[in-house]
Design a protein around this motif. Structure first.
Motif, PDB file in Angstrom:
ATOM      1  N   THR A 109       0.838  -1.209   0.000  1.00 47.99           N
ATOM      2  CA  THR A 109       0.000   0.000   0.000  1.00 47.99           C
ATOM      3  C   THR A 109       0.869   1.254   0.000  1.00 47.99           C
ATOM      4  OG1 THR A 109      -1.624  -1.203   1.290  1.00 47.99           O
ATOM      5  CG2 THR A 109      -1.858   1.184   1.234  1.00 47.99           C
ATOM      6  N   LYS A 110       1.904   1.248   0.860  1.00 50.00           N
ATOM      7  CA  LYS A 110       2.775   2.432   0.935  1.00 50.00           C
ATOM      8  C   LYS A 110       3.509   2.666  -0.381  1.00 50.00           C
ATOM      9  CE  LYS A 110       3.432   2.121   5.917  1.00 50.00           C
ATOM     10  NZ  LYS A 110       4.242   1.522   6.980  1.00 50.00           N
ATOM     11  N   THR A 111       3.960   1.575  -0.990  1.00 52.88           N
ATOM     12  CA  THR A 111       4.657   1.700  -2.280  1.00 52.88           C
ATOM     13  C   THR A 111       3.726   2.316  -3.315  1.00 52.88           C
ATOM     14  OG1 THR A 111       6.160  -0.140  -1.890  1.00 52.88           O
ATOM     15  CG2 THR A 111       5.644   0.356  -4.184  1.00 52.88           C
ATOM     16  N   HIS A 112       2.512   1.807  -3.375  1.00 54.95           N
ATOM     17  CA  HIS A 112       1.560   2.325  -4.361  1.00 54.95           C
ATOM     18  C   HIS A 112       1.305   3.817  -4.140  1.00 54.95           C
ATOM     19  CE1 HIS A 112      -1.546   1.893  -7.413  1.00 54.95           C
ATOM     20  NE2 HIS A 112      -2.260   2.746  -6.680  1.00 54.95           N
ATOM     21  N   GLN A 113       1.105   4.194  -2.877  1.00 55.76           N
ATOM     22  CA  GLN A 113       0.821   5.620  -2.578  1.00 55.76           C
ATOM     23  C   GLN A 113       1.997   6.509  -2.978  1.00 55.76           C
ATOM     24  OE1 GLN A 113      -0.085   5.313   1.592  1.00 55.76           O
ATOM     25  NE2 GLN A 113      -2.290   5.041   1.235  1.00 55.76           N
ATOM     26  N   LEU A 114       3.209   6.054  -2.645  1.00 58.00           N
ATOM     27  CA  LEU A 114       4.387   6.880  -2.956  1.00 58.00           C
ATOM     28  C   LEU A 114       4.600   7.003  -4.466  1.00 58.00           C
ATOM     29  CD1 LEU A 114       6.824   5.653  -0.168  1.00 58.00           C
ATOM     30  CD2 LEU A 114       6.122   8.020  -0.563  1.00 58.00           C
ATOM     31  N   LEU A 115       4.493   5.881  -5.170  1.00 55.76           N
ATOM     32  CA  LEU A 115       4.713   5.934  -6.623  1.00 55.76           C
ATOM     33  C   LEU A 115       3.623   6.763  -7.298  1.00 55.76           C
ATOM     34  CD1 LEU A 115       5.942   2.312  -7.476  1.00 55.76           C
ATOM     35  CD2 LEU A 115       7.288   4.350  -6.917  1.00 55.76           C
ATOM     36  N   GLN A 116       2.429   6.712  -6.734  1.00 52.18           N
ATOM     37  CA  GLN A 116       1.330   7.541  -7.257  1.00 52.18           C
ATOM     38  C   GLN A 116       1.646   9.025  -7.012  1.00 52.18           C
ATOM     39  OE1 GLN A 116      -2.042   5.630  -7.649  1.00 52.18           O
ATOM     40  NE2 GLN A 116      -2.364   7.255  -9.143  1.00 52.18           N
ATOM     41  N   THR A 117       2.032   9.345  -5.795  1.00 48.46           N
ATOM     42  CA  THR A 117       2.319  10.738  -5.436  1.00 48.46           C
ATOM     43  C   THR A 117       3.415  11.316  -6.318  1.00 48.46           C
ATOM     44  OG1 THR A 117       1.689  10.375  -3.153  1.00 48.46           O
ATOM     45  CG2 THR A 117       3.156  12.237  -3.559  1.00 48.46           C
ATOM     46  N   PHE A 118       4.449  10.512  -6.561  1.00 46.86           N
ATOM     47  CA  PHE A 118       5.592  11.023  -7.319  1.00 46.86           C
ATOM     48  C   PHE A 118       5.528  10.662  -8.812  1.00 46.86           C
ATOM     49  CE2 PHE A 118       7.039  11.505  -2.981  1.00 46.86           C
ATOM     50  CZ  PHE A 118       7.621  12.755  -3.039  1.00 46.86           C
ATOM     51  N   ASP A 119       4.324  10.285  -9.256  1.00 49.34           N
ATOM     52  CA  ASP A 119       4.093  10.116 -10.680  1.00 49.34           C
ATOM     53  C   ASP A 119       5.012   9.063 -11.310  1.00 49.34           C
ATOM     54  OD1 ASP A 119       2.563  10.757 -12.838  1.00 49.34           O
ATOM     55  OD2 ASP A 119       3.832  12.427 -13.510  1.00 49.34           O
ATOM     56  N   LEU A 120       5.241   7.986 -10.559  1.00 52.77           N
ATOM     57  CA  LEU A 120       6.113   6.922 -11.081  1.00 52.77           C
ATOM     58  C   LEU A 120       5.357   5.616 -11.304  1.00 52.77           C
ATOM     59  CD1 LEU A 120       9.378   7.321  -8.940  1.00 52.77           C
ATOM     60  CD2 LEU A 120       9.121   7.755 -11.390  1.00 52.77           C
ATOM     61  N   ILE A 121       4.038   5.650 -11.098  1.00 57.27           N
ATOM     62  CA  ILE A 121       3.281   4.398 -11.115  1.00 57.27           C
ATOM     63  C   ILE A 121       3.376   3.712 -12.491  1.00 57.27           C
ATOM     64  CG2 ILE A 121       0.929   5.161 -11.756  1.00 57.27           C
ATOM     65  CD1 ILE A 121       1.628   3.122  -8.661  1.00 57.27           C
ATOM     66  N   CYS A 142      11.248   8.243  -2.910  1.00 55.44           N
ATOM     67  CA  CYS A 142      10.247   7.217  -2.554  1.00 55.44           C
ATOM     68  C   CYS A 142      10.888   6.115  -1.701  1.00 55.44           C
ATOM     69  CB  CYS A 142       9.640   6.594  -3.817  1.00 55.44           C
ATOM     70  SG  CYS A 142       8.545   7.696  -4.714  1.00 55.44           S
ATOM     71  N   CYS A 143      12.085   5.667  -2.100  1.00 52.66           N
ATOM     72  CA  CYS A 143      12.776   4.619  -1.333  1.00 52.66           C
ATOM     73  C   CYS A 143      13.053   5.122   0.085  1.00 52.66           C
ATOM     74  CB  CYS A 143      14.089   4.218  -2.014  1.00 52.66           C
ATOM     75  SG  CYS A 143      13.867   3.345  -3.574  1.00 52.66           S
ATOM     76  N   GLY A 144      13.472   6.378   0.201  1.00 51.81           N
ATOM     77  CA  GLY A 144      13.790   6.946   1.511  1.00 51.81           C
ATOM     78  C   GLY A 144      12.568   7.129   2.389  1.00 51.81           C
ATOM     79  N   TYR A 145      11.447   7.458   1.782  1.00 45.68           N
ATOM     80  CA  TYR A 145      10.219   7.694   2.558  1.00 45.68           C
ATOM     81  C   TYR A 145       9.562   6.383   3.006  1.00 45.68           C
ATOM     82  CZ  TYR A 145       9.703  12.730   1.427  1.00 45.68           C
ATOM     83  OH  TYR A 145       9.849  14.091   1.333  1.00 45.68           O
ATOM     84  N   LEU A 146       9.838   5.300   2.285  1.00 43.88           N
ATOM     85  CA  LEU A 146       9.074   4.064   2.464  1.00 43.88           C
ATOM     86  C   LEU A 146       9.090   3.562   3.902  1.00 43.88           C
ATOM     87  CD1 LEU A 146       7.421   1.898   0.993  1.00 43.88           C
ATOM     88  CD2 LEU A 146       9.556   0.688   0.538  1.00 43.88           C
ATOM     89  N   TYR A 147      10.230   3.710   4.588  1.00 40.97           N
ATOM     90  CA  TYR A 147      10.329   3.142   5.944  1.00 40.97           C
ATOM     91  C   TYR A 147      10.095   4.196   7.029  1.00 40.97           C
ATOM     92  CZ  TYR A 147      15.169   4.611   4.942  1.00 40.97           C
ATOM     93  OH  TYR A 147      16.285   5.312   4.557  1.00 40.97           O
ATOM     94  N   SER A 148       9.508   5.344   6.642  1.00 45.70           N
ATOM     95  CA  SER A 148       9.095   6.393   7.595  1.00 45.70           C
ATOM     96  C   SER A 148      10.195   6.768   8.585  1.00 45.70           C
ATOM     97  CB  SER A 148       7.845   5.947   8.367  1.00 45.70           C
ATOM     98  OG  SER A 148       6.825   5.630   7.465  1.00 45.70           O
ATOM     99  N   PRO A 149      11.338   7.261   8.075  1.00 43.42           N
ATOM    100  CA  PRO A 149      12.455   7.606   8.961  1.00 43.42           C
ATOM    101  C   PRO A 149      12.149   8.832   9.821  1.00 43.42           C
ATOM    102  CG  PRO A 149      12.889   8.341   6.735  1.00 43.42           C
ATOM    103  CD  PRO A 149      11.626   7.557   6.664  1.00 43.42           C
ATOM    104  N   GLN A 150      12.812   8.884  10.973  1.00 46.61           N
ATOM    105  CA  GLN A 150      12.646  10.042  11.865  1.00 46.61           C
ATOM    106  C   GLN A 150      13.452  11.233  11.382  1.00 46.61           C
ATOM    107  OE1 GLN A 150      13.226   9.492  16.037  1.00 46.61           O
ATOM    108  NE2 GLN A 150      12.357   7.441  16.028  1.00 46.61           N
ATOM    109  N   ALA A 151      14.541  10.943  10.671  1.00 44.96           N
ATOM    110  CA  ALA A 151      15.412  12.010  10.164  1.00 44.96           C
ATOM    111  C   ALA A 151      15.489  11.898   8.649  1.00 44.96           C
ATOM    112  CB  ALA A 151      16.809  11.882  10.762  1.00 44.96           C
ATOM    113  N   ILE A 152      15.227  13.022   7.964  1.00 42.29           N
ATOM    114  CA  ILE A 152      15.257  13.021   6.495  1.00 42.29           C
ATOM    115  C   ILE A 152      16.256  14.076   6.043  1.00 42.29           C
ATOM    116  CG2 ILE A 152      13.898  13.400   4.396  1.00 42.29           C
ATOM    117  CD1 ILE A 152      11.425  12.460   5.947  1.00 42.29           C
ATOM    118  N   LEU A 153      17.253  13.646   5.249  1.00 40.98           N
ATOM    119  CA  LEU A 153      18.315  14.530   4.775  1.00 40.98           C
ATOM    120  C   LEU A 153      18.261  14.559   3.249  1.00 40.98           C
ATOM    121  CD1 LEU A 153      21.122  12.872   6.961  1.00 40.98           C
ATOM    122  CD2 LEU A 153      19.803  14.929   7.544  1.00 40.98           C
ATOM    123  N   LEU A 154      17.907  15.707   2.694  1.00 38.62           N
ATOM    124  CA  LEU A 154      17.732  15.815   1.247  1.00 38.62           C
ATOM    125  C   LEU A 154      18.758  16.807   0.693  1.00 38.62           C
ATOM    126  CD1 LEU A 154      13.808  16.179   1.234  1.00 38.62           C
ATOM    127  CD2 LEU A 154      15.136  14.081   0.896  1.00 38.62           C
TER     128      LEU A 154
END
Ligand SMILES: Nc1ncnc2c1ncn2[C@@H]1O[C@H](COP(=O)(O)OP(=O)(O)OP(=O)(O)O)[C@@H](O)[C@H]1O
Length: 248
Positions: A109-121, A142-154
């Protein structure tokens, strides 16, 4: 929380970062800005555990980055400006790989939502080596968001993204912060940083010129009686021509 305490990094004769201290709390979005060579990428790479600090301490979620490399990786997403993907894996296989390594619950489900959001489906079965630069950037996010990290470095995440991609990325940053992540974004695109960040860390030749709420930074540099834009304040702070508190 993301924390640096007297962080120094030297590469042989080059001092990339000298004595940096800051804390990014859950829900805060820090814009990491500064001229080329200021030490932004070095700081993000060190926080993600890819390069060791020469001196000082770096923490993610209260853990020392160098002493707890595995735990840190589980809590952190680092998306570099040139994402390293597995060329022979498809978009979907990348997501499956990250879901498996990070033991993500409800990964489909999370993969589908992320790929949908970022137009990669529609690219789910396409190999990474056949993706455009912007698509590679989106897949890394998308790969970075998938596991819901506490710290995000972009690091320079907007580079190469199309306008909808930028809008979706910025919205996702706001959402992740609202959900409790601590986020740092390095970018030269000051208007976009201004639209998404709560705080700003201005680096110049490895040293902090300012660290704090973005509104405080802008209000230190007035333009015709009104607070400066982030761009105006940035130029004033890094040109050396004006000091904080001055009028532009
Ligand atoms: N692997 C390395 N070996 C030697 N020097 C390095 C290395 N990586 C970075 N540096 C130096 O460290 C300093 C900071 O570089 P860094 O890449 O962190 O800057 P930056 O702020 O991200 O720059 P940019 O905006 O151009 O991406 C620069 O002087 C750079 O030349």
């Amino acid at each position: 929380m993301i924390r640096a305490i007297d962080f120094h990094k030297a590469y042989e004769s080059t001092v990339a970062v000298a004595g940096l201290s800051f804390a990014v709390l859950p829900g805060q979005v820090f814009g990491l800005v500064g001229p080329n060579g200021a030490g932004k990428t070095t700081t993000l790479r060190a926080l993600s555990g890819l390069v060791p600090a020469t001196r000082g301490r770096l923490e993610i979620a209260g853990l020392d980055v160098e002493q707890h490399p595995i735990a840190i990786k589980q809590q952190t997403a680092y998306v570099p400006d040139d994402p390293q993907l597995f060329d022979d894996l498809t978009v979907g296989q990348h997501m499956d790989f990250f879901a498996s390594v990070y033991r993500v619950a409800d990964a489909e489900t999370k993969t589908h939502q992320l790929l949908q959001t970022f137009d990669l489906i529609e690219k789910v079965d396409q190999r990474a080596n056949a993706l455009s630069r912007g698509m590679r950037q989106k897949l890394a996010v998308c790969c970075g968001y998938l596991y819901s990290p506490q710290a995000i470095l972009l690091d320079e995440p907007m580079t190469g993204l199309d306008p909808p991609g930028i809008r979706n990325l910025l919205e996702s940053v706001r959402q992740r912060a609202a959900d409790g992540a601590a986020i740092m974004i390095s970018s030269h695109l000051l208007a976009m940083i201004e639209s998404v960040c709560t705080h700003v860390l201005v680096l110049d030749r490895g040293r902090s010129k300012f660290c704090g709420p973005i509104d405080t930074f802008k209000s230190q540099f007035e333009s015709a009686g009104a607070p400066a834009s982030l761009e105006q304040a940035f130029f004033a702070a890094t040109s050396g021509e004006l000091s904080a508190g001055a009028s532009l």
